[in-house]
Write an enzyme that holds these catalytic residues in place. Structure first.
Site, short mmCIF file in Angstrom:
data_model
loop_
_atom_site.label_atom_id
_atom_site.label_comp_id
_atom_site.label_asym_id
_atom_site.label_seq_id
_atom_site.Cartn_x
_atom_site.Cartn_y
_atom_site.Cartn_z
N ASN A 237 0.85 -1.19 0.00
CA ASN A 237 0.00 0.00 0.00
C ASN A 237 0.88 1.24 0.00
OD1 ASN A 237 0.62 0.68 2.87
ND2 ASN A 237 -0.48 -1.26 3.23
N ASP A 306 -4.41 -6.59 4.99
CA ASP A 306 -5.42 -7.47 5.59
C ASP A 306 -5.31 -8.90 5.09
OD1 ASP A 306 -6.66 -5.43 7.12
OD2 ASP A 306 -7.72 -4.72 5.33
N LYS A 316 9.46 -16.82 -10.34
CA LYS A 316 8.70 -15.72 -10.93
C LYS A 316 7.59 -16.26 -11.82
CE LYS A 316 9.12 -11.73 -13.98
NZ LYS A 316 10.03 -10.94 -14.85
N PRO A 333 -2.97 -12.18 10.30
CA PRO A 333 -3.34 -12.00 11.71
C PRO A 333 -3.64 -10.54 12.00
CG PRO A 333 -0.97 -12.40 11.49
CD PRO A 333 -1.58 -12.66 10.15
N ASP A 334 -4.62 -10.30 12.84
CA ASP A 334 -5.02 -8.94 13.22
C ASP A 334 -4.18 -8.53 14.43
OD1 ASP A 334 -6.30 -6.63 14.28
OD2 ASP A 334 -8.14 -7.20 13.21
N ILE A 335 -3.18 -7.69 14.18
CA ILE A 335 -2.20 -7.37 15.22
C ILE A 335 -2.84 -6.61 16.37
CG2 ILE A 335 -0.06 -6.12 15.70
CD1 ILE A 335 0.76 -6.69 12.78
N VAL A 336 -3.55 -5.53 16.08
CA VAL A 336 -4.07 -4.68 17.15
C VAL A 336 -5.12 -5.41 17.98
CG1 VAL A 336 -5.94 -3.55 15.85
CG2 VAL A 336 -4.75 -2.30 17.67
N PHE A 351 -5.27 2.88 14.45
CA PHE A 351 -5.46 3.93 13.45
C PHE A 351 -6.54 3.47 12.48
CE2 PHE A 351 -1.91 6.19 14.98
CZ PHE A 351 -1.82 7.40 14.30
N LYS A 365 -14.56 0.35 14.68
CA LYS A 365 -13.30 -0.36 14.92
C LYS A 365 -12.95 -0.37 16.40
CE LYS A 365 -8.54 -0.50 13.17
NZ LYS A 365 -7.60 0.08 12.15
#
Length: 425
Positions: A237, A306, A316, A333-336, A351, A365
């Protein structure tokens, strides 16, 4: 330190640390993250300097040592290097030092210069403005506060020349801690003993103002993650990491022990921040969970992917005759969320980078992931957010909201740390 004149002899009036007692010392949080340059001059009290290093480091200070030649007759540089974990500096024109930090850089490095013990000879040379060795040169060159812990025979301390030198140094904004009274190595009894390491550490801590996060451990994630498709391609991103790096810098400024877990960026590591470099979301998750012990505050400012490709091609991927290509993705995995569910739980900040209904999504959230605060920003606005040096955010707490107007990310980070610290201190 102040002096009172009793029969022509200066008597030390030693300030006491708030709440400090020799039997039950308090945590000296204002030493956390501070850079202490410890100067050691010749005298039997030099043996106490080894313990002083440990006491300062126990409270989070980074200690580097400079020794005079006379000091090396009482204690070896190797001993102090082992204790401090840093090379000990002994010579003004050391080729290795000049090729590395250099004596001027060493003078600039320090937040405070503590000379313990400070012999009568050294005090005389400092008062005269001499620069005939490394320690006296650093004294003249440093912009930092200088603190002396005198140590000498009681007769030398009482001598009019030493008393005049002490007064002159104090007039030049040098702080003297001690000396104490008691029996001395030579058998005399009277003023001249160097203060004990615990008391010196406490009085050194008093020279600093406690930061908003002094004594706290802060873990911050920043930047993007990269999820590999094959050896040359990845999903990522637009995050630059600038907001997270600014927050890490602000946390360190506030006195926190700060760990920055960073995805790939081109940014320099903020001063006094420990940086852990990762690439993928899984690596960031692993580094985060491994850093949580003793964590007081966790800020998830990284833009974590995500999803990641379910399969990583070993070679390649080549073009085919087809116009489309399908890549199966699986959740990262969802860290927060994992941090918010950990025990003991740190104060957990997430955030929310949104393009519409910013506050509504942020509150969702906050509640869904059981966070303490969500910092929301509208990344659809031109000139702020991703890759910009400026940002504007809304702070969403369980029962409150606050909007911070557009500002530089550096100043915004300081404002955020100030508001967060009020919640956890």
């Amino acid at each position: 330190m102040k002096f009172s004149d009793q029969n022509g002899i200066l008597s030390a009036q030693i300030p006491q640390a708030a709440g400090f007692t020799m039997s039950s010392p308090q945590p000296l949080t204002s030493l956390n993250n501070k850079r202490i340059l410890l100067g050691i001059s010749g005298g039997i009290a030099a043996y106490k300097s080894a313990e002083l290093i440990r006491r300062l480091m126990d409270h989070g200070a980074d200690v580097r040592v400079v020794m005079t030649r006379a000091a090396q007759e009482f204690i070896t540089p190797l001993t102090l290097q082992a204790l401090s974990g840093n090379p000990v500096h002994t010579e003004l024109l050391d080729p290795e030092a000049e090729a590395g930090m250099g004596h001027i850089e060493l003078a600039r490095w320090a937040d405070l210069v503590l000379i313990a013990p400070a012999s009568a000879d050294l005090m005389a040379r400092l008062a005269q403005g001499k620069a005939d060795d490394l320690l006296t040169t650093l004294f003249l060159a440093t912009p930092a506060q200088v603190v002396l812990a005198p140590a000498m025979n009681q007769g030398m301390w009482r001598n009019a020349s030493t008393q005049a030198n002490a007064k002159l140094l104090e007039e030049r904004s040098v702080t003297l801690l001690g000396p104490a009274e008691g029996s001395q190595a030579c058998g005399d009894v009277g003023p001249g003993r160097m203060l004990e390491p615990d008391e010196l550490a406490a009085l050194t801590a008093q020279q600093f103002q406690s930061g908003l996060l002094a004594g706290k451990k802060v873990v911050i994630t920043a930047g993007p993650t990269r999820e590999a498709i094959d050896p040359v391609r990845y999903i990522s991103n637009h995050s630059s990491g600038k907001m997270g790096y600014a927050l890490a810098e602000a946390a360190a400024e506030a006195g926190a022990t700060t760990i920055l877990i960073s995805g790939p960026t081109q940014l320099a590591t903020p001063d006094r921040v420990q940086r852990l470099d990762v690439t993928s979301a899984q690596e960031m998750y692993d580094a985060t969970m491994a850093s949580l012990e003793g964590c007081d505050l966790f800020i998830a400012s990284a833009a974590v992917a995500d999803y990641r490709p379910a399969q990583l091609a070993e070679q390649k991927i080549k073009k085919t005759g087809q116009d489309t290509m399908t890549i199966e993705l699986v959740k990262n995995p969802d860290i927060v969320t994992a941090v918010a569910a950990s025990q003991p739980k740190p104060y957990t900040v997430g955030f929310a980078a949104e393009t519409q209904d910013v506050v509504s999504y942020a509150r969702g959230k906050l509640e869904r992931k059981k966070l303490d605060l969500v910092i929301a920003n509208d990344v659809s606005q031109a000139g702020i957010g991703f890759n910009s040096d400026r940002n504007a955010v809304t702070l969403v707490w369980p029962t409150d909201e606050e909007t911070l107007a557009e500002n530089s990310k550096t100043q915004l980070a300081r404002d955020l740390i100030a508001r967060i610290s009020a919640k956890i201190t």
